[in-house]
Design an enzyme around this catalytic site. Structure first.
Site, PDB file in Angstrom:
ATOM      1  N   ARG A  67      44.737  34.918  47.662  1.00 13.02           N
ATOM      2  CA  ARG A  67      43.922  33.962  46.883  1.00 13.02           C
ATOM      3  C   ARG A  67      42.443  34.177  47.197  1.00 13.02           C
ATOM      4  NH1 ARG A  67      44.920  31.627  42.497  1.00 13.02           N
ATOM      5  NH2 ARG A  67      46.877  30.766  43.271  1.00 13.02           N
ATOM      6  N   ARG A  93      48.783  43.528  41.720  1.00 13.45           N
ATOM      7  CA  ARG A  93      48.153  42.799  42.840  1.00 13.45           C
ATOM      8  C   ARG A  93      49.125  42.515  43.978  1.00 13.45           C
ATOM      9  NH1 ARG A  93      47.091  36.576  40.750  1.00 13.45           N
ATOM     10  NH2 ARG A  93      49.243  36.098  40.142  1.00 13.45           N
ATOM     11  N   HIS A 162      39.852  40.089  38.679  1.00 14.52           N
ATOM     12  CA  HIS A 162      39.833  38.613  38.769  1.00 14.52           C
ATOM     13  C   HIS A 162      38.918  38.127  39.906  1.00 14.52           C
ATOM     14  CE1 HIS A 162      41.448  34.542  39.049  1.00 14.52           C
ATOM     15  NE2 HIS A 162      42.262  34.751  38.052  1.00 14.52           N
ATOM     16  N   ASP A 207      38.605  27.005  32.131  1.00 15.89           N
ATOM     17  CA  ASP A 207      39.451  28.206  32.072  1.00 15.89           C
ATOM     18  C   ASP A 207      39.235  28.800  30.686  1.00 15.89           C
ATOM     19  OD1 ASP A 207      42.960  28.884  32.942  1.00 15.89           O
ATOM     20  OD2 ASP A 207      41.275  30.192  32.375  1.00 15.89           O
ATOM     21  N   GLU A 265      35.434  37.085  35.578  1.00 14.01           N
ATOM     22  CA  GLU A 265      36.373  38.214  35.601  1.00 14.01           C
ATOM     23  C   GLU A 265      36.087  39.207  34.469  1.00 14.01           C
ATOM     24  OE1 GLU A 265      39.428  34.587  36.365  1.00 14.01           O
ATOM     25  OE2 GLU A 265      40.260  36.358  35.408  1.00 14.01           O
TER      26      GLU A 265
HETATM   27  O1  TA6 Z   1      41.862  33.767  35.345  1.00 11.50           O
HETATM   28  C1  TA6 Z   1      42.158  32.400  35.210  1.00 11.50           C
HETATM   29  C2  TA6 Z   1      43.664  32.207  35.368  1.00 11.50           C
HETATM   30  O2  TA6 Z   1      44.361  32.851  34.339  1.00 11.50           O
HETATM   31  C3  TA6 Z   1      43.945  30.708  35.419  1.00 11.50           C
HETATM   32  O3  TA6 Z   1      44.644  30.280  34.265  1.00 11.50           O
HETATM   33  C4  TA6 Z   1      44.756  30.540  36.705  1.00 11.50           C
HETATM   34  O4  TA6 Z   1      46.124  30.670  36.454  1.00 11.50           O
HETATM   35  C5  TA6 Z   1      44.184  31.693  37.544  1.00 11.50           C
HETATM   36  O5  TA6 Z   1      44.108  32.760  36.626  1.00 11.50           O
HETATM   37  C6  TA6 Z   1      44.920  32.017  38.810  1.00 11.50           C
HETATM   38  O6  TA6 Z   1      46.182  32.556  38.540  1.00 11.50           O
HETATM   39  P1  TA6 Z   1      47.147  32.840  39.819  1.00 11.50           P
HETATM   40  O7  TA6 Z   1      48.397  33.412  39.243  1.00 11.50           O
HETATM   41  O8  TA6 Z   1      46.427  33.821  40.701  1.00 11.50           O
HETATM   42  O9  TA6 Z   1      47.309  31.516  40.490  1.00 11.50           O
END
Ligand code: TA6
Length: 293
Positions: A67, A93, A162, A207, A265
Site C-alpha cells: 500500500r 503488482r 499507481h 476517484d 496515476e
Molecule cells: O486508482 C484508484 C483506485 O482504482 C480506487 O478505486 C481504489 O480502489 C484504489 O485504486 C486502490 O485499489 P487497491 O486495489 O490497491 O486497494
C-alpha cells in the site's frame, strides 16, 4: 545494462520487510524498489526529502500489493472486465520480477526489472508478453513500464502507474494541469464531466479517471514544495484519495493516514487501453520530481 550484480556504488541488493529489494542511489537521491511487484516504495531527494507515501500498515508479503509507492496495475485496471473473481488491478503488482541489472548513465542510475508470461499468468491473461520496468533515479525519478507482445496474436492491456504521493494535508493542496479535461467520476458514477480551469482541491473522497496526457503539478505550500508528475505515452490520469470512510474499510490503510497521500496515476485505461500487434512494444512513463514554489 550491467549484469544483475549491480555496482555497490549505486545499487545495493538488500532485504527489507522480508522481501528482496534494491536501493538505488545517484545525484543525492535514493530509491527503494522491491522485486515483489517491481514495487517502487520510496524516492527521496536531498532537497525535498521523500516524495512518495507508504502506509504504516502496508503488508509486505507474497500475493499482497504494498500500500503506497508506485504499484503496477497491469494488465487490467480496477476490477477485471468479465471475471470479477480475479484480483483488482491485475497481477503484476503481486508477482516477483527479475532484476536484470543496473548501470550509471550520466548522473542517474538506471535499473531494469522484468516479468514474462508463464503458465502461472496464461490462465489470467492468455497472451505471451515480457514486461520491463526501467527505473531512472537521479534528481528526478522516471518509472518506465514497457510491454512487449512476444506472441503471434494482438494483445490489449490496461496500465496504471499507481503513484501515491506524500503531501502535508490533501485538504490544503492544489492540483493543476487537468483544466478542461474530461473525466469519469467513480464516486458519483457520473461520466464525461469537464474539469474547470481552477486548480483542483479536495473536500471529500475523490476517484476520477481523466482523459488527459498533461503534466500535473501538486502545490503543497505547507511542505514548501511543488510535486511535478510528467508522463509520456499515457492518455489517462487517475486522481484518488479515499477520504475518511473508505480509508477505514482498508485493513492496510491507517484510519488517520488519508490526509497524507494523494494518488496521481499515469495510466492507459478503458477506451485508452493499449492494443499491441505481435512483436511490438509500448512504454508508458511517469516522471516524478519536486521543485520549490
Ligand atoms: O486508482 C484508484 C483506485 O482504482 C480506487 O478505486 C481504489 O480502489 C484504489 O485504486 C486502490 O485499489 P487497491 O486495489 O490497491 O486497494
Amino acid at each position: 545494462m550491467q549484469n544483475s550484480s549491480g555496482d555497490a556504488r549505486h545499487t545495493e541488493q538488500i532485504e527489507a520487510h522480508g522481501l528482496k529489494a534494491l536501493r538505488l542511489s545517484a545525484s543525492g537521491s535514493e530509491a527503494l524498489v522491491y522485486l515483489h511487484g517491481a514495487h517502487l516504495a520510496s524516492f527521496r531527494t536531498s532537497e525535498h526529502g521523500e516524495l512518495l507515501w507508504t502506509s504504516e500498515l502496508a503488508v509486505y508479503a507474497p500475493g499482497k500489493a504494498i500500500r503506497g509507492g508506485v504499484p503496477l496495475c497491469f494488465p487490467w485496471f480496477g476490477p477485471h472486465a468479465t471475471q470479477s473473481y480475479l484480483p483488482a488491478h491485475g497481477f503484476a503488482r503481486t508477482r516477483e520480477f527479475r532484476f536484470e541489472g543496473s548501470e550509471m548513465r550520466g548522473d542517474n542510475v538506471v535499473a531494469e526489472l522484468s516479468l514474462s508470461s508463464s503458465e502461472d499468468t496464461l490462465p489470467l491473461f492468455p497472451h505471451s508478453f515480457t514486461a520491463r520496468l526501467r527505473l531512472t533515479v537521479g534528481r528526478e525519478l522516471s518509472v518506465a513500464f514497457e510491454v512487449e507482445n512476444t506472441g503471434v496474436e494482438p494483445l490489449d492491456y490496461e496500465l496504471a502507474l499507481h503513484t501515491y504521493l506524500g503531501v502535508s494535508d490533501v485538504r490544503h493542496v492544489e492540483v493543476s494541469g487537468l483544466g478542461d479535461a474530461v473525466y469519469d467520476d467513480k464516486v458519483s458514477g457520473e461520466r464525461a464531466l469537464t474539469q474547470g480551469r481552477e486548480p483542483l482541491r479536495f473536500t471529500g473522497e475523490t476517484d476520477r479517471v481523466y482523459d488527459s496526457s498533461a503534466r500535473v503539478t501538486v502545490l503543497d505550500v505547507a511542505r514548501k514544495r511543488r510535486l511535478v508528475i510528467d508522463k509520456t505515452c499515457s492518455a489517462t490520469t487517475v486522481v484518488w484519495n479515499p477520504w475518511i470512510e473508505k480509508a477505514k474499510r482498508m485493513a492496510d490503510f491507517g484510519d488517520d493516514e488519508w490526509p497524507g497521500m494523494l494518488c496521481i496515476e499515469a495510466a492507459n485505461t478503458g477506451a485508452r487501453r493499449i492494443s499491441l500487434p505481435p512483436e511490438s512494444r509500448h512504454t508508458t512513463t511517469t516522471i516524478i520530481s519536486a521543485e520549490t514554489p
